[in-house]
Design a protein around this motif. Sequence first.
Motif, PDB file in Angstrom:
ATOM      1  N   LYS A  59      56.927  43.296  41.611  1.00  8.82           N
ATOM      2  CA  LYS A  59      57.021  42.352  41.679  1.00  8.82           C
ATOM      3  C   LYS A  59      56.436  41.720  43.133  1.00  8.82           C
ATOM      4  O   LYS A  59      56.075  42.066  43.712  1.00  8.82           O
ATOM      5  CB  LYS A  59      58.545  42.226  42.165  1.00  8.82           C
ATOM      6  CG  LYS A  59      59.146  40.607  42.508  1.00  8.82           C
ATOM      7  CD  LYS A  59      60.346  40.933  42.867  1.00  8.82           C
ATOM      8  CE  LYS A  59      61.151  39.735  43.271  1.00  8.82           C
ATOM      9  NZ  LYS A  59      62.258  39.613  43.483  1.00  8.82           N
ATOM     10  N   GLU A  64      47.920  30.256  39.197  1.00  4.36           N
ATOM     11  CA  GLU A  64      48.430  29.962  38.123  1.00  4.36           C
ATOM     12  C   GLU A  64      47.934  31.214  36.918  1.00  4.36           C
ATOM     13  O   GLU A  64      48.329  32.029  35.859  1.00  4.36           O
ATOM     14  CB  GLU A  64      48.255  28.686  37.289  1.00  4.36           C
ATOM     15  CG  GLU A  64      49.492  28.120  37.655  1.00  4.36           C
ATOM     16  CD  GLU A  64      49.881  26.517  37.592  1.00  4.36           C
ATOM     17  OE1 GLU A  64      48.664  26.597  36.495  1.00  4.36           O
ATOM     18  OE2 GLU A  64      50.480  25.679  37.879  1.00  4.36           O
ATOM     19  N   ALA A  68      48.402  34.834  37.752  1.00  4.97           N
ATOM     20  CA  ALA A  68      49.139  35.310  37.865  1.00  4.97           C
ATOM     21  C   ALA A  68      49.668  35.484  36.339  1.00  4.97           C
ATOM     22  O   ALA A  68      50.196  36.549  36.137  1.00  4.97           O
ATOM     23  CB  ALA A  68      50.641  33.348  37.733  1.00  4.97           C
ATOM     24  N   ASP A  69      48.747  34.485  35.246  1.00  7.03           N
ATOM     25  CA  ASP A  69      48.577  35.048  33.708  1.00  7.03           C
ATOM     26  C   ASP A  69      48.161  36.652  33.586  1.00  7.03           C
ATOM     27  O   ASP A  69      48.697  37.206  33.335  1.00  7.03           O
ATOM     28  CB  ASP A  69      48.725  34.345  33.336  1.00  7.03           C
ATOM     29  CG  ASP A  69      48.809  32.690  32.992  1.00  7.03           C
ATOM     30  OD1 ASP A  69      50.548  32.487  33.357  1.00  7.03           O
ATOM     31  OD2 ASP A  69      47.723  31.696  32.979  1.00  7.03           O
ATOM     32  N   ARG A  74      50.231  39.530  34.461  1.00  5.41           N
ATOM     33  CA  ARG A  74      51.409  38.932  34.283  1.00  5.41           C
ATOM     34  C   ARG A  74      51.375  40.005  32.699  1.00  5.41           C
ATOM     35  O   ARG A  74      51.546  41.608  32.099  1.00  5.41           O
ATOM     36  CB  ARG A  74      51.809  38.455  33.864  1.00  5.41           C
ATOM     37  CG  ARG A  74      53.392  37.628  34.473  1.00  5.41           C
ATOM     38  CD  ARG A  74      53.424  36.023  34.512  1.00  5.41           C
ATOM     39  NE  ARG A  74      53.732  35.207  35.212  1.00  5.41           N
ATOM     40  CZ  ARG A  74      53.668  34.085  36.102  1.00  5.41           C
ATOM     41  NH1 ARG A  74      53.130  33.726  35.149  1.00  5.41           N
ATOM     42  NH2 ARG A  74      54.153  33.122  37.370  1.00  5.41           N
ATOM     43  N   GLN A  75      49.641  39.657  32.126  1.00  2.32           N
ATOM     44  CA  GLN A  75      49.437  40.421  30.946  1.00  2.32           C
ATOM     45  C   GLN A  75      49.068  42.476  31.493  1.00  2.32           C
ATOM     46  O   GLN A  75      49.585  43.825  30.882  1.00  2.32           O
ATOM     47  CB  GLN A  75      47.770  40.044  30.755  1.00  2.32           C
ATOM     48  CG  GLN A  75      48.025  38.815  30.597  1.00  2.32           C
ATOM     49  CD  GLN A  75      46.382  37.812  30.468  1.00  2.32           C
ATOM     50  OE1 GLN A  75      45.320  38.849  30.092  1.00  2.32           O
ATOM     51  NE2 GLN A  75      46.346  36.530  30.260  1.00  2.32           N
ATOM     52  N   GLY A 104      51.658  43.732  33.373  1.00  2.00           N
ATOM     53  CA  GLY A 104      52.573  44.019  33.794  1.00  2.00           C
ATOM     54  C   GLY A 104      53.562  43.841  34.403  1.00  2.00           C
ATOM     55  O   GLY A 104      54.452  44.414  34.501  1.00  2.00           O
ATOM     56  N   HIS A 105      53.098  43.050  35.285  1.00  2.00           N
ATOM     57  CA  HIS A 105      53.837  42.205  37.181  1.00  2.00           C
ATOM     58  C   HIS A 105      54.279  41.780  36.914  1.00  2.00           C
ATOM     59  O   HIS A 105      54.254  40.571  35.515  1.00  2.00           O
ATOM     60  CB  HIS A 105      52.822  42.515  37.742  1.00  2.00           C
ATOM     61  CG  HIS A 105      52.007  43.779  37.978  1.00  2.00           C
ATOM     62  ND1 HIS A 105      52.271  44.716  39.122  1.00  2.00           N
ATOM     63  CD2 HIS A 105      50.206  43.487  38.061  1.00  2.00           C
ATOM     64  CE1 HIS A 105      50.461  45.349  39.077  1.00  2.00           C
ATOM     65  NE2 HIS A 105      50.326  45.380  38.581  1.00  2.00           N
ATOM     66  N   GLN A 106      55.648  41.586  37.485  1.00  3.70           N
ATOM     67  CA  GLN A 106      55.721  40.378  37.492  1.00  3.70           C
ATOM     68  C   GLN A 106      56.015  38.977  38.960  1.00  3.70           C
ATOM     69  O   GLN A 106      55.421  39.905  39.985  1.00  3.70           O
ATOM     70  CB  GLN A 106      57.233  40.523  37.786  1.00  3.70           C
ATOM     71  CG  GLN A 106      58.536  41.112  36.720  1.00  3.70           C
ATOM     72  CD  GLN A 106      59.840  42.054  37.319  1.00  3.70           C
ATOM     73  OE1 GLN A 106      60.209  42.354  37.770  1.00  3.70           O
ATOM     74  NE2 GLN A 106      60.650  41.065  36.296  1.00  3.70           N
ATOM     75  N   VAL A 107      55.502  38.455  38.759  1.00  2.00           N
ATOM     76  CA  VAL A 107      54.957  37.251  39.443  1.00  2.00           C
ATOM     77  C   VAL A 107      55.526  35.751  39.692  1.00  2.00           C
ATOM     78  O   VAL A 107      55.804  35.609  37.866  1.00  2.00           O
ATOM     79  CB  VAL A 107      52.926  37.094  38.886  1.00  2.00           C
ATOM     80  CG1 VAL A 107      52.613  36.256  40.447  1.00  2.00           C
ATOM     81  CG2 VAL A 107      52.626  38.435  38.649  1.00  2.00           C
ATOM     82  N   CYS A 147      59.543  41.536  48.130  1.00  2.00           N
ATOM     83  CA  CYS A 147      58.850  41.478  46.648  1.00  2.00           C
ATOM     84  C   CYS A 147      57.867  42.896  46.975  1.00  2.00           C
ATOM     85  O   CYS A 147      58.259  43.331  48.017  1.00  2.00           O
ATOM     86  CB  CYS A 147      57.567  40.988  46.635  1.00  2.00           C
ATOM     87  SG  CYS A 147      56.513  40.212  47.807  1.00  2.00           S
ATOM     88  N   ARG A 182      40.709  40.509  35.719  1.00  2.00           N
ATOM     89  CA  ARG A 182      41.848  41.197  35.925  1.00  2.00           C
ATOM     90  C   ARG A 182      41.982  42.660  36.836  1.00  2.00           C
ATOM     91  O   ARG A 182      42.302  42.658  37.264  1.00  2.00           O
ATOM     92  CB  ARG A 182      42.281  41.057  34.144  1.00  2.00           C
ATOM     93  CG  ARG A 182      44.021  42.221  34.345  1.00  2.00           C
ATOM     94  CD  ARG A 182      44.537  41.853  32.715  1.00  2.00           C
ATOM     95  NE  ARG A 182      43.343  42.778  32.061  1.00  2.00           N
ATOM     96  CZ  ARG A 182      42.857  42.067  31.085  1.00  2.00           C
ATOM     97  NH1 ARG A 182      43.474  41.126  31.151  1.00  2.00           N
ATOM     98  NH2 ARG A 182      41.817  42.810  30.278  1.00  2.00           N
TER      99      ARG A 182
END
Length: 327
Positions: free
Chosen positions: A2, A22, A25-26, A29-30, A32-35, A46, A308
């Motif tokens: 998180k 942003e 964050a994308d 998330r790809q 596997g994280h929650q952002v 967090c 990434r």
Amino acid sequence: MKIIMITPAPPGSRAGNRATAERWADLLRQAGHQVAVVTEYQGESCDAFVALHAWRSHDAIQMFRKCWPEAPLLLALTGTDIYRHQHEYPLPTLASMAAADVLIGLHARVNEDIPEQFTDKLITLYQSAEALPAARNAGRNTDCFDVCVIGHLREEKDSLRTAIAARLLPEDSTVRVLCAGKPHNDSWQSMVEKEVQENPRFEWLGELDKAEIRSLMARCQLMVISSVMEGGANVVSEACRAGLAIIASDIPGNRGLLGDHYDGYFPAGDEVSLAHTLHRAETDPEYRERLSEQVQALAPLFTPENERRALERALETATRRRADLKG
């Protein structure tokens, strides 16, 4: 994990810090994280904290470190952090650097311009851009040699330097400067409006969205980045991925992306040299092709996959270092 990510730029802003936050964050998330991307921080828990801008995020950084001393903290250094705020506001800016487990630099020469005691925290991350899906030169105006200048109109970007240089070109030049960006304040609004009225080689397109920027790049022959300070401009990544030749001010933030052997530099703030380089690019196809080949060779640095992986490496490094301190 998180992750909370803080940026001073609000939702809907087209400022570089917001776009970076942003995009990161994308990408996370790809993986596997929650952002959550926020502009204010009130001490929420967090697994990791990512701050963009050392000076502007100072209070949030200090609050996070106080509330969660065992959690990893990553700090992305902006151009104003490196080249202005660490000198103008050293206490809060350097305190943020000291609190971070990892510093993220957006070009390869950041280590030369931050205090030596922090260089071992530094990880270089190249901002990414998608390749243009359509063929280059779509919609190109063959009557003009179109040169784009992209970015908010502000002092750090020296945003009208290309327009000033265009005034110095020979009478038979067909250079047209297409400027895309939002004025930073009323003064810049007045300056750009005056330039539109007085300079027949200059067009101001206003603030464009991402798709419109990509379309602009696709139909231009050249891009100029004239900044006097940069932390590593994403517009350079975008131009390289588009195969668009670049003329760049000779500053660390541009050299750290384009390299010491790039052939398209001019001295920052020097409209005479810029005019000479613009004229050379317009009239010498071999020179223009060489610049295009050089940016295309650099394009693999700026893929989303590379960005990434760099983010994941930074996160893993910060987590390990914080755990080592705990142990």
